[in-house]
Write an enzyme that holds these catalytic residues in place. Sequence first.
Site, PDB file in Angstrom:
ATOM      1  N   ASP A   4      38.513  -6.358   8.427  1.00 49.96           N
ATOM      2  CA  ASP A   4      40.002  -7.101   8.961  1.00 49.96           C
ATOM      3  C   ASP A   4      40.841  -5.889   9.127  1.00 49.96           C
ATOM      4  O   ASP A   4      40.604  -4.696   8.584  1.00 49.96           O
ATOM      5  CB  ASP A   4      40.440  -7.664   7.479  1.00 49.96           C
ATOM      6  CG  ASP A   4      41.611  -8.628   7.834  1.00 49.96           C
ATOM      7  OD1 ASP A   4      41.708  -8.766   9.033  1.00 49.96           O
ATOM      8  OD2 ASP A   4      42.424  -9.082   6.960  1.00 49.96           O
TER       9      ASP A   4
ATOM     10  N   ASN B 241      39.835 -18.777  12.635  1.00 52.21           N
ATOM     11  CA  ASN B 241      40.241 -17.887  13.960  1.00 52.21           C
ATOM     12  C   ASN B 241      40.486 -18.282  15.318  1.00 52.21           C
ATOM     13  O   ASN B 241      41.126 -17.888  15.907  1.00 52.21           O
ATOM     14  CB  ASN B 241      39.398 -16.483  13.951  1.00 52.21           C
ATOM     15  CG  ASN B 241      39.315 -15.504  12.882  1.00 52.21           C
ATOM     16  OD1 ASN B 241      38.302 -14.895  12.499  1.00 52.21           O
ATOM     17  ND2 ASN B 241      40.408 -15.254  12.135  1.00 52.21           N
TER      18      ASN B 241
HETATM   19  C1  IPE Z   1      39.188 -12.753   7.982  1.00 51.96           C
HETATM   20  O1  IPE Z   1      39.837 -12.006   8.407  1.00 51.96           O
HETATM   21  C2  IPE Z   1      38.001 -13.180   9.270  1.00 51.96           C
HETATM   22  C3  IPE Z   1      37.357 -11.957   9.532  1.00 51.96           C
HETATM   23  C4  IPE Z   1      37.569 -10.783   9.196  1.00 51.96           C
HETATM   24  C5  IPE Z   1      36.540 -12.339  10.824  1.00 51.96           C
HETATM   25  P1  IPE Z   1      41.357 -13.031   9.036  1.00 51.96           P
HETATM   26  O2  IPE Z   1      42.367 -11.859   9.241  1.00 51.96           O
HETATM   27  O3  IPE Z   1      41.059 -14.173   9.836  1.00 51.96           O
HETATM   28  O4  IPE Z   1      41.848 -13.522   7.361  1.00 51.96           O
HETATM   29  P2  IPE Z   1      43.343 -13.819   6.797  1.00 51.96           P
HETATM   30  O5  IPE Z   1      43.884 -14.889   7.842  1.00 51.96           O
HETATM   31  O6  IPE Z   1      44.059 -12.682   6.719  1.00 51.96           O
HETATM   32  O7  IPE Z   1      43.101 -14.705   5.434  1.00 51.96           O
HETATM   33  C1  IPE Z   2      39.832  -8.787  11.993  1.00 49.49           C
HETATM   34  O1  IPE Z   2      40.894  -8.229  12.256  1.00 49.49           O
HETATM   35  C2  IPE Z   2      39.206  -9.186  12.831  1.00 49.49           C
HETATM   36  C3  IPE Z   2      39.225 -10.709  13.056  1.00 49.49           C
HETATM   37  C4  IPE Z   2      39.495 -11.618  12.267  1.00 49.49           C
HETATM   38  C5  IPE Z   2      38.585 -11.247  14.292  1.00 49.49           C
HETATM   39  P1  IPE Z   2      42.401  -9.132  12.695  1.00 49.49           P
HETATM   40  O2  IPE Z   2      42.302  -9.400  13.826  1.00 49.49           O
HETATM   41  O3  IPE Z   2      42.225 -10.208  11.458  1.00 49.49           O
HETATM   42  O4  IPE Z   2      43.534  -7.948  12.501  1.00 49.49           O
HETATM   43  P2  IPE Z   2      45.004  -8.163  11.532  1.00 49.49           P
HETATM   44  O5  IPE Z   2      44.495  -8.832  10.381  1.00 49.49           O
HETATM   45  O6  IPE Z   2      45.743  -9.288  12.217  1.00 49.49           O
HETATM   46  O7  IPE Z   2      45.447  -6.921  11.457  1.00 49.49           O
HETATM   47 MG    MG Z   3      43.176 -10.207   9.620  1.00 45.77          MG
END
Ligand code: IPE
Ligand code: IPE
Ligand code: MG
Length: 253
Positions: free
Chosen positions: A33, A81
């Site tokens: 993340d 997502n």
């Molecule tokens: C969790 O991250 C999913 C992945 C890393 C693929 P998110 O960014 O989607 O999670 P939330 O929304 O902060 O809970």
């Molecule tokens: C994790 O990074 C990757 C996916 C969830 C696909 P994020 O895209 O969630 O990054 P933040 O949490 O917005 O910084």
């Molecule tokens: Mg994230």
Amino acid sequence: MPLKPGHVALGETELLELVRSQPRPQHLAVIMDGNGRWATQRGLPRVAGHSEGVKSARTVVRAVDALGIRYLTLYAFSSENWSRPGEEVSMLMTLLERSIHQELPELMARNIRLQVIGRADGVPHTVKRGIDHVMYETAGNTGMTLFMAFNYGGRDELVDAFRELARQVQAGKLRPDEIDEHLISTSLYTAGAPDPDLLIRTSGEMRISNFLLWQIAYTELWVTPVLWPDFGPHDLYRAIAEYQRRDRRFGGV
Ligand code: IPE
Ligand code: IPE
Ligand code: MG
């Protein structure tokens, strides 16, 4: 138990030695993340963070493989997502397809079996084809198993498992009393793998976000504020070294 201050200060080589001197987790799971925040902090579009995140994933796969860890599960795209802007979603699809295609020679050289876990619905046809190809090519590999959670939801996974068991009951092949923890575990996408011993989440969020809900019943959690594109071997070794110092009690004393 946290690492002693001395351990935190250890360099990468010393940390690696420490990690190698004790039993490693059999199964490591990672919520990758913080890609978006990493990019935003640099005035870049969020997708630039995802491209950079792929590099961290590659580095971590290599380091985990080198440690002799048998199973690695990486959370790449959740069932939630899809709610992101269309452009980001389609870029993530393309990125996954391109990277697993590019990594195929290295997966073969390292004898790694790739299993993409999650639902197929909604995934573009070309991406699905690319995934199936790499899974087929690596299916006979006997080294590390790499589970890539893609269009994955922990609740979806349980729904799918329970539906399959219900079908077996309906067909008269299974009695309801025969459904136990073992049977549910072996009906999940991760069938055959031990539950994760350690779950790492980057970017500081203290939540599970619908990841491996059944499998993490007794998993040790380790959260770091480091954003995924900045996560490297040193962070990985720190997480494992801390895990190795923990007292896993499983409800006992
Ligand atoms: C969790 O991250 C999913 C992945 C890393 C693929 P998110 O960014 O989607 O999670 P939330 O929304 O902060 O809970
Ligand atoms: C994790 O990074 C990757 C996916 C969830 C696909 P994020 O895209 O969630 O990054 P933040 O949490 O917005 O910084
Ligand atoms: Mg994230």
